[in-house]
Design an enzyme around this catalytic site. Structure first.
Site: not given
Ligand code: GLN
Length: 250
Positions: A94, A128, A195
């Protein structure tokens, strides 16, 4: 006893959704085969010497933590590329995956420099992409496997022309919620949004990376003993079912 040397990049900054758990999987699957694993934390200002580590690992993180380490990581770009070109294995998750590309433009509009290992760039979007995700991968020609994990990112990642994705999205958002692919692979380096942590429910990928790390250490490809995987398989099936049921929906 053979010992694999791991370089864990920025463990104090990039470690969300139990990403540190991936290191525990490497350690246990090595130990169950009589192989040692030595982990060195590499933080801001620490030198990264190509050839010292057989396996490099970097986890995920919020925009704030990414901004804190991005310039330092970008300055290590040459060393990371040299290490991977020489056969070291690498897993990036990520936020770490994003920062190993060309750049990451975060939600504030700030453009964070990337280390330039993966041929891609990322721009944070309004919404998101959250949920379970299921991929079909073919890291070895003709060997198809599934990868199940959890994604949570605002980043929309675009692969450069000719870049190799990690896998095809069966269920979930993936790199951008529309291209149908997830992650990126370049040689022995794997980048992904997944993840969970990822490896407990996908031990085949842990073994793929361990085998490459051992090849780097020993100069020959080892035969890894099979391990019982009842719990891992159940965790994979549960995650895959959740992805099929709900993945890829805002
Ligand atoms: N901050 C980055 C995003 O929002 C990565 C997020 C993460 O590592 N889960 O895309």
């Amino acid at each position: 006893m053979t010992e694999i040397r791991v370089g864990h990049l920025y463990p104090e900054y990039l470690n969300i959704y139990a990403d540190r758990g991936n290191i525990a999987v490497f350690a246990n699957r090595a130990r169950w085969r009589g192989i040692g694993l030595q982990v060195e934390a590499i933080g801001p200002g620490d030198e990264l010497r190509p050839g010292v580590h057989d396996l490099l690992y970097i986890g995920g993180g919020q925009d704030r933590e990414q901004a804190l380490i991005a310039p330092d990581l970008a300055a290590k770009g040459d060393a990371i590329r040299e290490a991977v070109d020489a056969g070291a294995a690498l897993l990036a998750v990520c936020g770490g995956y994003q920062l190993l590309g060309g750049f990451y433009r975060d939600r504030s509009g700030a453009e964070l420099p990337g280390a330039g290992l993966f041929p891609l760039h990322t721009v944070a979007g309004e919404r998101r992409m959250i949920g379970d995700c299921l991929l079909e991968c073919e890291l070895e020609p003709g060997v198809k496997r599934t990868l199940a994990g959890f994604e949570n990112h605002a980043g929309i990642t675009r692969l450069d022309k000719g870049a190799e994705p990690l896998g095809r999205v069966v269920a979930g958002f993936g790199n951008d919620g529309e291209s149908g692919v997830e992650g990126c692979r370049t040689g022995t380096a794997i980048g992904t949004y997944l993840h969970g942590p990822l490896l407990p429910r996908n031990p085949w990928l842990a073994d793929w990376l361990l085998a490459h790390a051992l090849t780097h250490r020993l100069g020959e490809t080892p035969e890894l003993a099979e391990l019982p995987e009842k719990l891992e398989r159940e965790a994979h099936l549960v995650s895959a079912a959740r992805a099929r049921a709900r993945g890829g929906r805002y």
